[in-house]
Design an enzyme around this catalytic site. Structure first.
Site, short mmCIF file in Angstrom:
data_model
loop_
_atom_site.label_atom_id
_atom_site.label_comp_id
_atom_site.label_asym_id
_atom_site.label_seq_id
_atom_site.Cartn_x
_atom_site.Cartn_y
_atom_site.Cartn_z
N SER A 132 -98.47 -31.46 86.49
CA SER A 132 -99.91 -31.77 86.57
C SER A 132 -100.20 -32.73 85.42
O SER A 132 -99.41 -32.85 84.48
CB SER A 132 -100.70 -30.48 86.37
OG SER A 132 -102.05 -30.75 86.07
N TYR A 145 -102.41 -22.40 81.73
CA TYR A 145 -102.05 -23.41 82.74
C TYR A 145 -101.43 -24.62 82.05
O TYR A 145 -100.37 -25.13 82.47
CB TYR A 145 -103.30 -23.80 83.53
CG TYR A 145 -103.04 -24.73 84.70
CD1 TYR A 145 -102.56 -24.24 85.91
CD2 TYR A 145 -103.30 -26.10 84.60
CE1 TYR A 145 -102.34 -25.08 87.00
CE2 TYR A 145 -103.08 -26.95 85.68
CZ TYR A 145 -102.60 -26.44 86.88
OH TYR A 145 -102.39 -27.29 87.94
P1 NAI Z 1 -103.54 -24.64 96.68
O1 NAI Z 1 -104.21 -23.48 96.05
O2 NAI Z 1 -104.21 -25.37 97.79
O3 NAI Z 1 -102.09 -24.19 97.20
C1 NAI Z 1 -101.22 -23.42 96.41
C2 NAI Z 1 -100.37 -22.58 97.33
O4 NAI Z 1 -99.47 -21.83 96.50
C3 NAI Z 1 -101.20 -21.55 98.11
O5 NAI Z 1 -100.84 -21.58 99.50
C4 NAI Z 1 -100.83 -20.22 97.48
O6 NAI Z 1 -100.86 -19.13 98.39
C5 NAI Z 1 -99.42 -20.51 96.98
N1 NAI Z 1 -99.05 -19.60 95.90
C6 NAI Z 1 -99.74 -19.38 94.74
N2 NAI Z 1 -99.13 -18.42 94.03
C7 NAI Z 1 -98.05 -18.03 94.75
C8 NAI Z 1 -97.04 -17.06 94.55
N3 NAI Z 1 -97.01 -16.29 93.46
N4 NAI Z 1 -96.08 -16.91 95.48
C9 NAI Z 1 -96.08 -17.67 96.61
N5 NAI Z 1 -97.02 -18.60 96.87
C10 NAI Z 1 -97.99 -18.78 95.95
O7 NAI Z 1 -103.19 -25.60 95.49
P2 NAI Z 1 -102.69 -27.12 95.45
O8 NAI Z 1 -103.80 -27.92 94.93
O9 NAI Z 1 -102.02 -27.50 96.70
O10 NAI Z 1 -101.62 -27.02 94.27
C11 NAI Z 1 -100.23 -27.11 94.47
C12 NAI Z 1 -99.56 -27.39 93.13
O11 NAI Z 1 -100.06 -28.62 92.62
C13 NAI Z 1 -99.82 -26.35 92.05
O12 NAI Z 1 -98.64 -26.15 91.31
C14 NAI Z 1 -100.89 -27.00 91.19
O13 NAI Z 1 -100.84 -26.53 89.86
C15 NAI Z 1 -100.49 -28.45 91.28
N6 NAI Z 1 -101.56 -29.37 90.97
C16 NAI Z 1 -102.68 -29.47 91.77
C17 NAI Z 1 -103.69 -30.35 91.43
C18 NAI Z 1 -104.93 -30.49 92.25
O14 NAI Z 1 -105.85 -31.22 91.84
N7 NAI Z 1 -105.05 -29.86 93.42
C19 NAI Z 1 -103.60 -31.19 90.23
C20 NAI Z 1 -102.40 -31.00 89.47
C21 NAI Z 1 -101.42 -30.13 89.85
#
Ligand code: NAI
Length: 241
Positions: A132, A145
């Site tokens: 990130s 985080y």
């Molecule tokens: P999101 O919340 O839409 O998707 C995350 C997914 O990970 C969800 O389906 C959730 O169920 C799954 N998840 C979370 N904890 C889990 C666990 N313990 N075991 C199995 N599955 C788990 O989030 P998004 O935005 O798609 O984020 C994906 C990655 O990108 C994350 O690592 C986040 O930190 C990173 N990120 C996102 C940004 C954003 O602006 N959306 C910016 C920078 C990084």
């Protein structure tokens, strides 16, 4: 010319939502066999390996199934992650700290530890670990985080240089403002927070998860074969300011 992923087995965590879901779709569109992992059901008619990536037992089970069913793994996208409510130290309990580090960081370590021996046997393997902008600068999250994302970058660099000579590549993606369910709170109500974020971003907008998936596909392809141990920001210029 786009690369053919037809013979590739790709593991994607966090596959049920946002960036992970976009990665699954794009890899499938490009012919890959995708192993989709999430604690939630995946809103697509594909096989889901359902479980919590922060649990060692689940990772053990997952890789037993992967070995039985596929007996190889070419690409790992460690995408699953959670936010920490932007809490500073005084508002972060030890349990919260450990949970964020377990889900964001230790899950990646455990998956890498299982996938790497299979990749080394193949003399080839690629990791795309989700960091990130919070892995590069402060204020993209709270203390837990931000610590977890900085650590992912360090882990990925070390992983890469330890195994680069044996056909392994590991890189990080550092997204900025990506419009996914993770940031739903910013868009709630009159969306004031979301507008502020766009305003603060040099590109003046949020990105779609599909844009991060495109970068992932490139980093997972042989077209990026000389990109090693890097962090690639996709943040509309946020960290360039
Ligand atoms: P999101 O919340 O839409 O998707 C995350 C997914 O990970 C969800 O389906 C959730 O169920 C799954 N998840 C979370 N904890 C889990 C666990 N313990 N075991 C199995 N599955 C788990 O989030 P998004 O935005 O798609 O984020 C994906 C990655 O990108 C994350 O690592 C986040 O930190 C990173 N990120 C996102 C940004 C954003 O602006 N959306 C910016 C920078 C990084």
């Amino acid at each position: 010319m786009a690369e053919d992923f037809t013979d590739k087995v790709v593991l994607v965590t966090g596959a049920a939502s946002g960036i992970g879901l976009a990665q699954v779709k794009l890899f499938k569109d490009n012919g890959a066999t995708v192993i989709s992992v999430d604690k939630n059901d995946i809103p697509m008619n594909i096989e889901t390996f359902k479980g919590d990536v922060s649990q060692a037992d689940f990772i053990e089970e997952l890789f037993t199934k992967i070995k039985t069913k596929y007996d190889r793994i070419d690409i790992v996208c460690n995408t699953a992650g959670i936010l920490d409510g932007y809490s500073p130290v005084t508002e972060t309990s030890l349990d919260q700290w450990q949970n964020i580090l377990n889900v964001n960081l230790t899950s990646q370590f455990m998956i890498i530890k299982k996938a790497l021996p299979m990749m080394l046997k193949q003399d080839k393997g690629i990791f795309v670990n989700m960091a990130s902008i919070a892995g590069l600068v402060a204020d993209g999250g709270g203390v837990a985080y931000t610590a977890s994302k900085h650590a992912i970058i360090g882990m990925t660099k070390q992983l890469d240089i330890d195994y680069a000579s044996r056909g392994i590549r590991a890189n990080c993606i550092a997204p900025g403002a990506i419009n996914t369910p993770m940031n739903a709170a910013d868009f709630a109500g009159d969306g004031k927070m979301a507008k502020w974020v766009a305003e603060q971003t040099p590109a003046k907008r949020w990105a779609k998860p599909e844009e991060v998936a495109e970068l992932t596909l490139f980093l997972a392809s042989d077209r990026s074969d000389y990109i090693h141990g890097s962090v690639v920001p996709i943040d509309g210029g946020w960290t360039a300011r």
